[in-house]
Every structure is written in C-alpha cells, then in structure tokens.
Design an enzyme around this catalytic site. Structure first.
Site: not given
Length: 562
Positions: A119, A445, A471
């Site tokens: 991730c 974000e 993002s």
C-alpha cells in the site's frame, strides 16, 4: 554472510541459543538468514493475504537453502485514514516503516530481506529501507483486488462510495443505489483495484527492478500470486549468493526508468515524492523533480487505467502490465539496468511470457500512444515557486487550461463541508491550504474533496489546488504538493476569496493573477500559525519534515535547532 558475525563460533552460543528457543535447529542456523518484513494485518485489505504469501516465500527460501525469519511491520490504510485526524499519520508512517525495517535488519544482521507490503506508504517505506541498508532485498506486494459492481460506467471500488455520497447529496442517485455499493464495491482483498498510489508504487517497484516481473500487479486472490511468492523466496537466495544488493538495482538509471513508466501509465502524483525519498536513501545524485519535469515533456502516455479509463489494475495486468510497457518503451529506457531477477531489464523482457492476449484499449504502442506527453506534470509559478504536481493524464483535456475564482479553506474538513453544502460553484478554484508536511502536519490527501466535486457534477467546471496531496484515484483539474507550503509562508497562504487563479498545464504554470506589489504586501503581513500538534510523533514530525518538493522526507539535521 552478515549473520555469521553472531551465529558462528563458540563465543556466539548466546545468539544460537536464543534462536533455538523459538524452534530453529542447528542446521537452520548454518544457512543464510533471510528476514521477511511482513506488513500483514486485518486493518488493510491490501495486506490481508500476506500471511499466505509469506508462507510461500518461506517455502522458497527453505527450498533454496536459506532460513527465513519473519517479523511484523506497521502499515496504515490511506482509505481508513481519509477525512479525519488519522490522515495526519499516513505520510509520517512511511518514515517509521523505513526506520523499523532498518532496525530489525541491523539488530538481527539478516543476510537478505524480502519485503511484503502493498500500500501507499508501506511500499515506498520498505524501498527506502532497502536503499538505506544496501543488502540483497526483494519487494513483493500482495496484489490488487478485483473491481466491484459496475457503477457510473465502470467497475466500482471503495472510492465509488465517496463519489456516490456526493451524488446522493445532490439528489443524483437514490439511497438504495448508494447503499448497494457497501456490499458490492470491494469483492476481494487486495490493494485498491484502480491505479492509486498503492498500485502505482507496486508497478514502479517492478520498473525499478526491485520486484520480480509481474510481481507488483498479479491479482491478490490468484494462484499466480502464491507461485511468484515462492519464486521470490528462491530468488532472494540467488541474490545473496551473488552479492547483488539494493543499490546495485536502485540506480540513477532505474529511477529514470520508474519515472518514465509512471509518466507512461499516468500514475499517482505521490510517486514524485516517493521516488525522491528512495533516491535520497540510495544516496543518488539525481534530481527526481527535475527529471519528472523534463521527461514528462517527451515521454508518451501508453496506458490508461482507472481513474483515467474504465479499466482497472487486473485489466492492465492481463494486457501485459509493466513488462509490456518496458518492452514497448525499450528504445527510451535503460534496458541494461540490473534487476532482482539477477538479470537486466532487456533479459527480463526478452524472456517474458504473456499469459493473456494484448489489449490495445489499455496499452498502446509508441507509434500510436494515447498522448505524446506523460500523464504527470510539474507546474511552477508565483503560486508554486518550488513546485506543484498535477496529473493531466487523468482529466479532460478541456481542463488543461483553467482560470477561475478562488474560494479558500484552511483545512480539508472546511472545504468538504462547503462542497457538500453547495457553496462551491462552477468556475471556482478551491484552495485548501495548511495541509502540507509541516502545516497538516503529514500532507493529507484531498481525496474526499475531489470525489465530492465529482459527485456533485462539478468535476469539469471547477479546479482544486492544495499544499496537501491527492490520492491516485482522483481525477478532475487539480494541483497538489504546492511548495513552499502555507505553513512555511508560501504564496498559497495569502490567496483571498475572489482572487483569480490560472492553471496552465501546457505551459507548466500555476499563477495567482494579482500584481506583484499586492503579493509582496500580503506576504509581509502573513504570520506563522501555531502547530496543530505539539506532542507525540506528529509534534516532532511537523518540526523536522522536509517540503513536498524534497519528498517530504524527515530532515534529522533540523533536530539540532529544536
């Protein structure tokens, strides 16, 4: 072998006895010791399958004559952290991950490392550690998830729910349609099904040569994922035997390869800061930001993946994935770069077997690309003297020149509340500031804000600029990573409601259309705000974090001034 320093000789009985307390045998301790840094948890869908992946890596290590030693690594899901204080911790966690992997490798004197993570901040954090340690290392992600039920013209994912909430608030869908997504948008575990930062960095790990071919993007739930895990365990033993270390793979040439692949696939803008941080840890002399700026002007866009199209990561994998891009771009990349296969990029592409038929709707050729410039661009101007990063490959060409009226917010939450309340209108440039590495802190974000704009039908009539991040799933006209940030007195701090702002992607510029005298006057009147966090990890991070233009890496030399 590094491990021989503590495992060989009568005087090292202490260490052998300690290992044997956990069931390791005398024979185990005569073999190379391979650390497995595993970010498995039940907190992150991209890591949920890593227990099974780790076991197959262990099988491969045993099979090739090594002894695997597994340890845990933290890993936060950006999705869970969206829209609340948790997002302040996400980017700073990258530094903790790098530090913890480095610590365990040095405490235990591992001979090599397999890094398991999928991730946004985990992959770059692990690659930073590999570059810092310079021992044999391979990174292996857990793979992307399958797309969900079709919604708004494409397979859904967890971000579809945020878009749908914006639609619901604007009465564009029913509550029944909205609720359906909860059960059907994420049908499997895995890193997000779209080309967000997670899958961008998994793909770029392949392009760097730090992951076996296809290892970044094979689906999480497939048998091939387990097969490549065992192959990774076998291959790390070959790297140890041959003495191929991380810095022999992470070089100026491989960083440039990764930049070109990012541009060719219109990857996440966050890749700019992560590749900057990885290059810094490898002590390379490359200016990643300048390379992105220069290479974006003549690297064609060859792939379109959600959010730039309806195709997701598994579609991209089946179309040939990173290997296909490397093959197609062989004339403009460094094909002699070493990889963790112990072979060069050229040797890897020559021997690669494609399991599925090619799909020209997803991956184009160099002769007929989607576009002749890369999908990520670096902007500068009086609003971004150091840098601003945008992703033209993911939004409509009509938005590549946008002039509008500023509507300013000093936090993510304030902007989201205004968008949902209908206060943002056609022609607005939403300014979200004090969300940079120091001011956020943690450079949050602006994922939800962009999704809400999309959901309310404003994606093609508004823009958003910020000193925070975006993002990889975001589309629409946006510029992030603006440096200097507001908390450091950057010009974004002195924008006022009603000011005109011009975003010009073609000319790589971002400007506040206010005369220089007024800008100078406003900057002179600006006062530095109090930090939002004054204790704990974030209290320290906001004092020593570097700018977004420098990869937002921790600058430990600043500690002497505290």
């Amino acid at each position: 072998m590094r491990s021989e320093k503590i495992l060989e000789g009568l005087h090292n009985q202490y260490y052998r006895a300690t290992y044997k307390s956990m069931g390791f045998s005398t024979d185990d301790l005569k073999r190379p010791i391979i650390g497995i840094a595993n970010a498995w948890s039940e907190c992150v869908p991209g890591h949920f399958n890593l227990r099974q992946v780790a076991q197959r890596v262990k099988d491969g290590i045993y099979r090739a004559g090594g002894t695997p030693v597994e340890f845990g690594v933290i890993g936060g899901c950006d999705g869970f952290a969206q829209g609340h204080d948790g997002m302040h911790y996400i980017l700073p966690s990258r530094e903790l991950i790098a530090n913890s992997v480095e610590s365990m490798a040095q405490i235990n004197l591992f001979d090599g490392l397999v890094l398991l993570g999928s991730c946004d901040k985990i992959v770059p954090g692990m690659l930073m550690a590999a570059a810092r340690l310079d021992i044999p290392c391979i990174l292996l992600p857990g793979g992307p998830m399958e797309g969900g039920i079709v919604f708004d013209g494409r397979k859904s994912d967890q971000t579809s729910s945020t878009e749908a909430y914006g639609m619901l608030s604007a009465n564009r869908i029913t509550e029944k349609e909205y609720r359906t997504l909860e059960n059907l948008s994420c049908p499997t575990c895995g890193s997000c099904s779209y080309l967000g930062t997670a899958n961008t960095m998994c793909a770029l790990s392949e392009a760097l040569g730090m992951t076996l071919p296809d290892g970044g993007i094979i689906p999480a739930y497939s048998a091939a994922r387990l097969s490549i895990a065992e192959a990774t365990g076998i291959k790390i033993m070959e790297l140890v035997e041959k003495g191929i270390t991380a810095r022999q793979v992470i070089t100026n040439e491989s960083i440039r390869n990764a930049i070109k692949i990012c541009l060719a696939m219109s990857g996440s803008t966050n890749a700019v800061m992560h590749l900057t941080a990885i290059a810094r840890e490898a002590e390379l002399d490359i200016d990643v930001l300048s390379e992105f700026d220069e290479l974006s002007r003549h690297t064609p866009q060859l792939a379109k993946i959600n959010p730039a199209s309806e195709y997701n990561m598994i579609d991209f994998y089946q179309a040939g994935g990173v290997s296909k891009l490397l093959e197609e771009m062989s004339s403009i990349i460094y094909t002699n770069a070493m990889t963790v296969t112990a072979h060069t990029v050229a040797e890897n592409t020559e021997s690669h077997v494609y399991q599925y038929p090619k799909n020209n709707n997803i991956i184009k050729t160099m002769d007929e690309p989607f576009g002749y410039e890369g999908g990520v661009a670096v902007l500068r101007g009086n609003l971004a003297p150091d840098t601003g990063i945008t992703k033209p490959g993911a939004f409509d060409k009509s938005l590549q020149h946008f002039e509008g009226e500023a509507i300013c917010f000093d936090s993510e939450e304030a902007a989201e509340e205004a968008i949902l309340a209908g206060k943002v209108r056609d022609g607005h440039v939403v300014v979200i500031r004090y969300e940079g590495p120091k001011g956020g802190p943690g450079m949050r974000e602006m994922f939800k804000a962009m999704k809400y704009l999309y959901g309310r039908g404003l994606a093609k009539t508004t823009a958003l600029i910020t000193d925070g991040r975006f993002s990889g799933t975001n589309n629409g006209c946006f510029v992030g990573h603006i440096s200097p940030e507001a908390a450091e007195g950057g010009p974004i701090a002195i924008v006022k409601n009603g000011d005109r702002i011009e975003i010009d992607v073609e000319n790589r510029s971002l400007n506040l259309l206010v005369n220089d005298e007024e800008i100078t006057k406003r900057l002179a009147e600006w006062k530095r705000p109090e930090p939002k966090f004054k204790k704990g990890w974030l209290g320290l991070y906001c004092k020593i974090a570097g700018s977004g233009a420098q990869g937002a890496v921790v600058q430990y030399d600043k500690l002497k001034n505290l």
